[in-house]
Motif scaffolding. Structure first.
Motif, short mmCIF file in Angstrom:
data_model
loop_
_atom_site.label_atom_id
_atom_site.label_comp_id
_atom_site.label_asym_id
_atom_site.label_seq_id
_atom_site.Cartn_x
_atom_site.Cartn_y
_atom_site.Cartn_z
N GLU A 241 0.77 -1.22 0.20
CA GLU A 241 -0.10 -0.04 0.02
C GLU A 241 0.88 1.11 0.00
OE1 GLU A 241 -1.95 -3.39 0.90
OE2 GLU A 241 -0.46 -2.60 2.42
N ARG A 242 1.91 1.44 0.71
CA ARG A 242 2.76 2.44 0.88
C ARG A 242 3.53 2.61 -0.58
NH1 ARG A 242 5.08 4.70 5.78
NH2 ARG A 242 3.88 4.11 7.48
N VAL A 243 4.42 1.54 -1.09
CA VAL A 243 4.66 1.70 -2.40
C VAL A 243 3.91 2.11 -3.31
CG1 VAL A 243 6.09 0.35 -4.18
CG2 VAL A 243 6.66 -0.11 -1.57
N GLU A 244 2.46 1.73 -3.45
CA GLU A 244 1.47 2.26 -4.61
C GLU A 244 1.58 3.81 -4.49
OE1 GLU A 244 -3.17 2.19 -4.15
OE2 GLU A 244 -2.52 0.02 -4.37
N GLU A 266 7.19 -4.28 -11.39
CA GLU A 266 7.72 -4.52 -10.13
C GLU A 266 8.12 -3.09 -9.74
OE1 GLU A 266 10.10 -8.15 -9.49
OE2 GLU A 266 11.69 -6.89 -9.46
N VAL A 267 8.04 -3.01 -8.61
CA VAL A 267 8.58 -1.55 -7.85
C VAL A 267 9.43 -2.23 -6.70
CG1 VAL A 267 8.05 0.59 -6.92
CG2 VAL A 267 6.50 -0.28 -8.67
N LYS A 268 10.47 -1.76 -6.45
CA LYS A 268 11.38 -2.02 -5.23
C LYS A 268 11.38 -0.79 -4.30
CE LYS A 268 14.43 -5.44 -6.75
NZ LYS A 268 15.75 -5.89 -7.30
N CYS A 269 11.36 -1.22 -2.88
CA CYS A 269 11.43 -0.24 -1.84
C CYS A 269 13.09 0.25 -1.69
CB CYS A 269 11.15 -0.68 -0.55
SG CYS A 269 11.35 0.15 0.75
N HIS A 270 13.25 1.47 -1.80
CA HIS A 270 14.71 2.02 -1.82
C HIS A 270 15.57 1.25 -0.42
CE1 HIS A 270 15.60 4.55 -5.00
NE2 HIS A 270 14.72 5.50 -4.79
N TYR A 276 7.59 -5.48 -4.86
CA TYR A 276 6.23 -5.34 -5.03
C TYR A 276 5.92 -5.44 -6.55
CZ TYR A 276 6.58 -4.27 0.09
OH TYR A 276 6.97 -4.04 1.27
N LYS A 277 4.99 -6.52 -6.91
CA LYS A 277 4.50 -6.53 -7.92
C LYS A 277 3.11 -5.99 -8.27
CE LYS A 277 7.02 -10.48 -10.27
NZ LYS A 277 7.99 -10.60 -9.34
N TYR A 278 2.64 -5.48 -9.33
CA TYR A 278 1.36 -4.91 -9.54
C TYR A 278 1.10 -5.66 -10.89
CZ TYR A 278 2.51 -1.69 -5.74
OH TYR A 278 2.76 -1.15 -4.35
N SER A 279 -0.39 -6.08 -11.02
CA SER A 279 -0.86 -6.45 -12.04
C SER A 279 -1.40 -5.67 -13.03
CB SER A 279 -1.60 -7.56 -12.03
OG SER A 279 -2.87 -7.03 -11.10
N VAL A 280 -1.52 -5.61 -14.40
CA VAL A 280 -2.48 -4.59 -15.11
C VAL A 280 -3.52 -4.32 -14.26
CG1 VAL A 280 -3.26 -4.17 -17.37
CG2 VAL A 280 -1.20 -5.31 -17.27
N GLU A 281 -4.40 -5.31 -13.87
CA GLU A 281 -5.64 -4.93 -13.33
C GLU A 281 -5.40 -4.24 -12.13
OE1 GLU A 281 -8.60 -5.81 -14.12
OE2 GLU A 281 -7.49 -6.35 -16.26
N GLU A 282 -4.37 -4.41 -11.20
CA GLU A 282 -4.22 -3.50 -10.12
C GLU A 282 -3.60 -1.93 -10.63
OE1 GLU A 282 -2.46 -6.11 -6.61
OE2 GLU A 282 -1.24 -6.14 -8.23
N LEU A 283 -3.02 -2.02 -11.71
CA LEU A 283 -2.59 -0.75 -12.32
C LEU A 283 -4.09 0.22 -12.50
CD1 LEU A 283 0.54 -1.75 -14.43
CD2 LEU A 283 0.51 -0.19 -12.19
N LYS A 284 -4.86 -0.81 -13.23
CA LYS A 284 -6.13 0.27 -13.52
C LYS A 284 -6.94 0.60 -12.40
CE LYS A 284 -6.95 -2.58 -17.76
NZ LYS A 284 -7.57 -3.71 -18.37
N ASP A 285 -6.87 -0.17 -11.23
CA ASP A 285 -7.55 0.26 -9.96
C ASP A 285 -6.63 1.42 -9.63
OD1 ASP A 285 -9.65 -1.66 -9.87
OD2 ASP A 285 -8.46 -3.03 -8.42
N ARG A 289 -7.81 5.96 -9.05
CA ARG A 289 -7.44 6.64 -7.60
C ARG A 289 -6.58 7.85 -7.92
NH1 ARG A 289 -7.32 1.58 -5.64
NH2 ARG A 289 -5.15 1.52 -5.11
N CYS A 290 -6.04 7.81 -9.18
CA CYS A 290 -5.23 8.66 -9.37
C CYS A 290 -5.90 10.20 -9.72
CB CYS A 290 -4.33 8.55 -10.72
SG CYS A 290 -2.55 8.98 -10.54
N LYS A 291 -5.33 11.35 -8.96
CA LYS A 291 -5.87 12.41 -9.24
C LYS A 291 -5.24 13.44 -10.43
CE LYS A 291 -7.39 13.22 -4.34
NZ LYS A 291 -7.25 12.05 -3.71
N ARG A 292 -3.96 13.04 -10.78
CA ARG A 292 -3.37 14.02 -11.93
C ARG A 292 -3.00 12.93 -12.84
NH1 ARG A 292 1.96 13.93 -11.49
NH2 ARG A 292 2.99 13.41 -9.57
#
Length: 292
Positions: A241-244, A266-270, A276-285, A289-292
């Motif tokens: 959730e934080r990396v999102e 795939e996004v890595k915590c510094h 953390y992996k995000y699927s295409v469906e998760e990216l659509k979600d 929620r993205c404001k800009r």
């Protein structure tokens, strides 16, 4: 022996002191980031300092950030710590290799010339921020200089990380001795004399000395009083959730481009290198929620 920090006073409160053993947390950082020996030593020294300096803060929500930015091959080191002994950090280029200097890991050469920044977020409107030049780039001397110049607290900082032949951490730890404003000249002179008995922190840790015993060498003849001990560890509070939030921060267009690619990302915590992996469906979600 688990890692811990000791807090103490001496000379009827004229001196406050901290000492720590940090082998496990430095080894955890090495494993997370797969650091080279010189990168492990540099990151380990700053993590050890961060853990002790974090323990100086009063409130549970207070956060400390230490940043070393030099022109050497490491690029930079970032460490954050809280008041409970939890610390995390990373080095920009973890695989840097350098030949030894005078038989020791060349941390100064790896860090290079640059700046040390200390940021303390204590819930006030603006975080406190202090910055000084790197005087030796060996971390301990740089923090000693920072305390004297930015916080006007005469201090002595010792930090060390010793590597085994298999490139794991053999021992790590450090100390911070600080003079209170009313410290007498004879107290300061005695500490300066005692400091000559600590040629290197790792020499004492290698011999099995505890943080309490190191403080005894430094302050035993000045009425050393151990006030508390606390555990310390490498700990990262990242989550999917934080990396999102980092994914959201790139903006709608970039997220749409990722979706159009049709590939999971795939996004890595510094701080701890967790992926953390995000699927295409998760990216659509996320896009919804993205404001800009």
């Amino acid at each position: 022996m688990n890692d811990y920090i000791v807090r103490a006073t001496a000379a009827d409160g004229q001196v406050r002191a901290f000492a720590a053993t940090t082998k496990e947390l430095v080894e955890a950082a090495r494993e997370h980031h797969n650091t080279s020996p010189v990168a492990t030593a540099a990151l380990g020294r700053l993590l050890t300092a961060g853990a002790m300096m974090g323990s100086m803060m009063k409130n549970d929500t207070d956060m400390l950030t230490l940043q070393v930015r030099g022109d050497g091959p490491l690029g930079g080191i970032t460490v954050t710590a809280d008041s409970k002994g939890d610390v995390k950090g990373y080095v920009n280029h973890p695989d840097v290799m350098l030949p030894p200097k005078n038989g020791k890991l060349d941390v100064g050469g790896a860090v290079g010339i640059g700046l040390l920044q200390v940021i303390k977020d204590m819930g006030l409107k603006e975080p406190y921020s202090g910055q000084t030049i790197l005087v030796s780039s060996e971390i301990a001397e740089d923090l000693t200089y920072y305390f004297a110049n930015s916080e006007q607290v005469p201090s002595s900082v010792g930090l060390g990380v010793l590597m085994d032949k298999d490139n794991t951490v053999a021992c790590a730890g450090g100390f911070i001795i600080q003079m209170m404003p009313f410290a007498k000249e004879e107290t300061i002179s005695q500490i300066e004399e005692n400091l000559k008995n600590i040629t290197s922190v790792t020499d004492h840790l290698k011999k099995g000395k505890t943080p309490e015993q190191i403080l005894e060498i430094l302050l035993g003849n000045l009425g050393l009083e151990i006030t508390s001990t606390m555990p310390t560890k490498f700990y990262c509070n990242c989550s999917k959730e934080r990396v999102e939030k980092a994914v959201i921060s790139v903006g709608k267009k970039e997220i749409q481009d990722m979706i159009d690619d049709g590939q999971d990302i795939e996004v890595k915590c510094h701080f701890c290198n967790t992926a953390y992996k995000y699927s295409v469906e998760e990216l659509k979600d996320i896009l919804k929620r993205c404001k800009r």
